[in-house]
Design a protein around this motif. Structure first.
Motif, short mmCIF file in Angstrom:
data_model
loop_
_atom_site.label_atom_id
_atom_site.label_comp_id
_atom_site.label_asym_id
_atom_site.label_seq_id
_atom_site.Cartn_x
_atom_site.Cartn_y
_atom_site.Cartn_z
N SER A 278 65.50 57.44 45.24
CA SER A 278 65.86 58.65 44.48
C SER A 278 66.59 59.69 45.31
O SER A 278 67.36 60.49 44.79
N SER B 182 68.13 57.34 41.06
CA SER B 182 68.37 58.48 40.18
C SER B 182 69.84 58.62 39.81
O SER B 182 70.16 59.32 38.86
N TYR C 207 72.33 52.82 41.41
CA TYR C 207 72.05 51.81 40.39
C TYR C 207 72.99 50.62 40.59
O TYR C 207 72.57 49.46 40.65
N ARG D 37 64.79 53.83 36.49
CA ARG D 37 65.16 55.23 36.68
C ARG D 37 63.95 56.14 36.51
O ARG D 37 64.04 57.34 36.74
#
Length: 123
Positions: free
Chosen positions: A49, A85, A90, A112
Motif C-alpha cells: 500500500s 492501493s 496492481y 485492494r
C-alpha cells in the motif's frame, strides 16, 4: 525500500515502504522464511500500500519472480495475498503473477482491501 514483518492470527504480514528495489524482494523472502513464527505453509500478506514500484522494469519483475521460485520449498503450499492501493502496483503485481505461475506452490490473489485479503487468507 524498507519493509517490516508482523505475525498475527496465524498470518505473516510484510509491509513495504518507499521506492521499490528489485534485490530487496529476495531479502523479504529470506526474512519471511527465517521469521521465528514461520512454518511451512504459513499464509502471508504482502502489503504494498505504501510502495512506489514505478522504477521497476519488466526484467526486474522477472527477477523477483525468479527469487520467489528459489523459496518454493521453504514456503510450501500456502496462500499469498497482495494488497495494493494504486493501479501501478496492481499492474506490476499482475505481471509478477504471470511470471511466477508454475514456479512455486503458493496460491496468489490480489486485493485492494486489507480486510478482504485477511479474510481470504484465513478462509
Amino acid at each position: 525500500m524498507e519493509f517490516t514483518l508482523h505475525y498475527f492470527d496465524g498470518l505473516l504480514e510484510v509491509k513495504t515502504f518507499g521506492e521499490a528495489e528489485c534485490e530487496k524482494f529476495r531479502e523479504i523472502l529470506e526474512s519471511m522464511v527465517n521469521h521465528e513464527k514461520w512454518n511451512l505453509g504459513t499464509p502471508f500478506l504482502i502489503n504494498h500500500s505504501n510502495l512506489n514500484s514505478g522504477n521497476l522494469t519488466v526484467t526486474n519483475i522477472q527477477s523477483i519472480a525468479a527469487f520467489s521460485s528459489l523459496y518454493k520449498d521453504k514456503i510450501g503450499h500456502s496462500k499469498c495475498a497482495h494488497l495494493v492501493s494504486r493501479d501501478l502496483e496492481y499492474g506490476m503485481t499482475r505481471m509478477w503473477e504471470v511470471y511466477v505461475e508454475g514456479k512455486w506452490y503458493v496460491t496468489n490473489k490480489l486485493f485492494r482491501s486489507r480486510d478482504e485479503a485477511v479474510k481470504w487468507l484465513q478462509g
